[in-house]
Design a protein around this motif. Structure first.
Motif, PDB file in Angstrom:
ATOM      1  N   MET A  97       0.847  -1.169   0.000  1.00 47.78           N
ATOM      2  CA  MET A  97       0.000   0.000   0.000  1.00 47.78           C
ATOM      3  C   MET A  97       0.894   1.233   0.000  1.00 47.78           C
ATOM      4  N   THR A  98       0.620   2.157  -0.870  1.00 48.28           N
ATOM      5  CA  THR A  98       1.462   3.336  -1.006  1.00 48.28           C
ATOM      6  C   THR A  98       0.855   4.575  -0.368  1.00 48.28           C
ATOM      7  N   ASP A  99      -0.242   4.426   0.323  1.00 50.07           N
ATOM      8  CA  ASP A  99      -0.862   5.586   0.965  1.00 50.07           C
ATOM      9  C   ASP A  99       0.000   6.064   2.111  1.00 50.07           C
ATOM     10  N   LEU A 100       0.183   7.368   2.196  1.00 49.22           N
ATOM     11  CA  LEU A 100       0.914   7.918   3.324  1.00 49.22           C
ATOM     12  C   LEU A 100       0.061   7.831   4.585  1.00 49.22           C
ATOM     13  N   ILE A 101      -1.198   8.179   4.442  1.00 51.10           N
ATOM     14  CA  ILE A 101      -2.158   8.040   5.534  1.00 51.10           C
ATOM     15  C   ILE A 101      -3.232   7.067   5.054  1.00 51.10           C
ATOM     16  N   LYS A 102      -3.402   5.985   5.765  1.00 50.01           N
ATOM     17  CA  LYS A 102      -4.363   4.968   5.350  1.00 50.01           C
ATOM     18  C   LYS A 102      -5.790   5.450   5.625  1.00 50.01           C
ATOM     19  N   PRO A 103      -6.756   5.055   4.795  1.00 52.95           N
ATOM     20  CA  PRO A 103      -8.136   5.491   5.016  1.00 52.95           C
ATOM     21  C   PRO A 103      -8.753   4.810   6.235  1.00 52.95           C
ATOM     22  N   ARG A 104      -9.707   5.474   6.851  1.00 55.97           N
ATOM     23  CA  ARG A 104     -10.405   4.911   8.011  1.00 55.97           C
ATOM     24  C   ARG A 104     -11.318   3.770   7.594  1.00 55.97           C
ATOM     25  N   TYR A 105     -12.007   3.974   6.502  1.00 59.45           N
ATOM     26  CA  TYR A 105     -12.981   3.012   6.005  1.00 59.45           C
ATOM     27  C   TYR A 105     -13.040   3.151   4.494  1.00 59.45           C
ATOM     28  N   TYR A 106     -13.637   2.193   3.854  1.00 59.35           N
ATOM     29  CA  TYR A 106     -13.923   2.336   2.436  1.00 59.35           C
ATOM     30  C   TYR A 106     -15.321   1.808   2.159  1.00 59.35           C
ATOM     31  N   ILE A 107     -15.837   2.191   1.010  1.00 60.55           N
ATOM     32  CA  ILE A 107     -17.205   1.859   0.651  1.00 60.55           C
ATOM     33  C   ILE A 107     -17.160   0.811  -0.451  1.00 60.55           C
ATOM     34  N   GLU A 108     -17.893  -0.271  -0.259  1.00 64.47           N
ATOM     35  CA  GLU A 108     -17.945  -1.367  -1.219  1.00 64.47           C
ATOM     36  C   GLU A 108     -19.303  -1.395  -1.895  1.00 64.47           C
ATOM     37  N   THR A 109     -19.291  -1.608  -3.189  1.00 63.93           N
ATOM     38  CA  THR A 109     -20.545  -1.762  -3.911  1.00 63.93           C
ATOM     39  C   THR A 109     -20.748  -3.234  -4.242  1.00 63.93           C
ATOM     40  N   LYS A 110     -21.943  -3.563  -4.634  1.00 60.67           N
ATOM     41  CA  LYS A 110     -22.244  -4.926  -5.056  1.00 60.67           C
ATOM     42  C   LYS A 110     -21.674  -5.116  -6.461  1.00 60.67           C
ATOM     43  N   PRO A 111     -20.984  -6.213  -6.727  1.00 59.52           N
ATOM     44  CA  PRO A 111     -20.399  -6.389  -8.065  1.00 59.52           C
ATOM     45  C   PRO A 111     -21.468  -6.589  -9.134  1.00 59.52           C
ATOM     46  N   ILE A 112     -21.107  -6.307 -10.370  1.00 55.64           N
ATOM     47  CA  ILE A 112     -22.015  -6.501 -11.493  1.00 55.64           C
ATOM     48  C   ILE A 112     -22.211  -7.995 -11.706  1.00 55.64           C
ATOM     49  N   GLU A 113     -23.448  -8.413 -11.871  1.00 56.96           N
ATOM     50  CA  GLU A 113     -23.755  -9.831 -12.037  1.00 56.96           C
ATOM     51  C   GLU A 113     -24.389 -10.074 -13.399  1.00 56.96           C
ATOM     52  N   THR A 114     -24.092 -11.215 -13.991  1.00 55.51           N
ATOM     53  CA  THR A 114     -24.786 -11.642 -15.200  1.00 55.51           C
ATOM     54  C   THR A 114     -25.506 -12.937 -14.876  1.00 55.51           C
ATOM     55  N   VAL A 115     -26.776 -13.009 -15.253  1.00 58.30           N
ATOM     56  CA  VAL A 115     -27.612 -14.161 -14.952  1.00 58.30           C
ATOM     57  C   VAL A 115     -28.133 -14.735 -16.267  1.00 58.30           C
ATOM     58  N   ARG A 116     -27.889 -16.017 -16.481  1.00 55.82           N
ATOM     59  CA  ARG A 116     -28.425 -16.691 -17.673  1.00 55.82           C
ATOM     60  C   ARG A 116     -29.836 -17.177 -17.352  1.00 55.82           C
ATOM     61  N   ASP A 117     -30.758 -16.761 -18.180  1.00 56.20           N
ATOM     62  CA  ASP A 117     -32.151 -17.140 -18.013  1.00 56.20           C
ATOM     63  C   ASP A 117     -32.620 -17.771 -19.323  1.00 56.20           C
ATOM     64  N   GLY A 118     -32.370 -19.054 -19.483  1.00 57.21           N
ATOM     65  CA  GLY A 118     -32.689 -19.704 -20.749  1.00 57.21           C
ATOM     66  C   GLY A 118     -31.706 -19.265 -21.820  1.00 57.21           C
ATOM     67  N   TYR A 119     -32.219 -18.595 -22.855  1.00 60.17           N
ATOM     68  CA  TYR A 119     -31.360 -18.111 -23.932  1.00 60.17           C
ATOM     69  C   TYR A 119     -30.952 -16.660 -23.735  1.00 60.17           C
ATOM     70  N   CYS A 120     -31.500 -16.002 -22.724  1.00 63.66           N
ATOM     71  CA  CYS A 120     -31.199 -14.593 -22.465  1.00 63.66           C
ATOM     72  C   CYS A 120     -30.117 -14.465 -21.405  1.00 63.66           C
ATOM     73  N   VAL A 121     -29.350 -13.408 -21.516  1.00 65.12           N
ATOM     74  CA  VAL A 121     -28.365 -13.080 -20.496  1.00 65.12           C
ATOM     75  C   VAL A 121     -28.745 -11.716 -19.931  1.00 65.12           C
ATOM     76  N   ASN A 122     -29.099 -11.695 -18.662  1.00 63.96           N
ATOM     77  CA  ASN A 122     -29.465 -10.444 -17.996  1.00 63.96           C
ATOM     78  C   ASN A 122     -28.281  -9.938 -17.189  1.00 63.96           C
ATOM     79  N   THR A 123     -28.021  -8.668 -17.314  1.00 59.06           N
ATOM     80  CA  THR A 123     -26.943  -8.042 -16.559  1.00 59.06           C
ATOM     81  C   THR A 123     -27.550  -7.195 -15.464  1.00 59.06           C
ATOM     82  N   ILE A 124     -27.135  -7.460 -14.226  1.00 58.12           N
ATOM     83  CA  ILE A 124     -27.620  -6.697 -13.079  1.00 58.12           C
ATOM     84  C   ILE A 124     -26.496  -5.756 -12.669  1.00 58.12           C
ATOM     85  N   LEU A 125     -26.716  -4.480 -12.849  1.00 68.20           N
ATOM     86  CA  LEU A 125     -25.706  -3.490 -12.494  1.00 68.20           C
ATOM     87  C   LEU A 125     -25.708  -3.250 -10.991  1.00 68.20           C
ATOM     88  N   ASN A 126     -24.779  -2.437 -10.542  1.00 67.79           N
ATOM     89  CA  ASN A 126     -24.684  -2.126  -9.117  1.00 67.79           C
ATOM     90  C   ASN A 126     -25.965  -1.483  -8.613  1.00 67.79           C
TER      91      ASN A 126
END
Length: 135
Positions: free
Chosen positions: A1-30
């Motif tokens: 880690m190259t931070d001079l001062i480390k952060p107190r906390y960080y914020i995480e988002t839900k990753p992008i998911e792809t779901v196969r539904d038969g012949y369709c591919v649905n993408t679920i964004l954050n």
């Protein structure tokens, strides 16, 4: 880690998911729901939830604590400022820690500055010593 001062906390988002539904591919964004993670332990300490009520304002929830973990927003709410809600989650978590743990985390965050100062002072003293011996 190259931070001079480390952060107190960080914020995480839900990753992008792809779901196969038969012949369709649905993408679920954050989603707009975010997790607040303590940088020291890497452990989630709370979350910021997006509410469709009150013009899409955010709600802060702590995983540990009393009052079902809900943190009361300031008057007028946080509105679209999820970062302020995340800071309130971290602040409530930090206040629940013992004083020794708080000091240890503060030292962990600022150790980079301490090493920078130590290296600077060591370099200046070594320079003076070499100049004094070369005369």
């Amino acid at each position: 880690m190259t931070d001079l001062i480390k952060p107190r906390y960080y914020i995480e988002t839900k990753p992008i998911e792809t779901v196969r539904d038969g012949y369709c591919v649905n993408t679920i964004l954050n989603t707009l729901n975010l997790r607040v993670v303590d940088s020291f332990t890497g452990m989630p300490i709370g979350c910021v939830l997006h509410s469709s009520e009150n013009n899409g304002s955010f709600q802060a929830v702590m995983f540990l604590g009393s009052n079902d973990g809900k943190i009361e927003p300031p008057e007028g709410g946080w509105g679209i400022r999820y970062d302020q809600a995340a800071f309130e989650v971290w602040k409530s978590y930090f206040k629940s820690l013992p004083i020794c743990e708080r000091l240890y985390r503060w030292a962990w965050r600022w150790i980079g500055v301490g090493w920078l100062l130590f290296g600077t002072i060591w370099g200046v003293l070594t320079s003076f010593l070499v100049q004094a011996l070369s005369m």
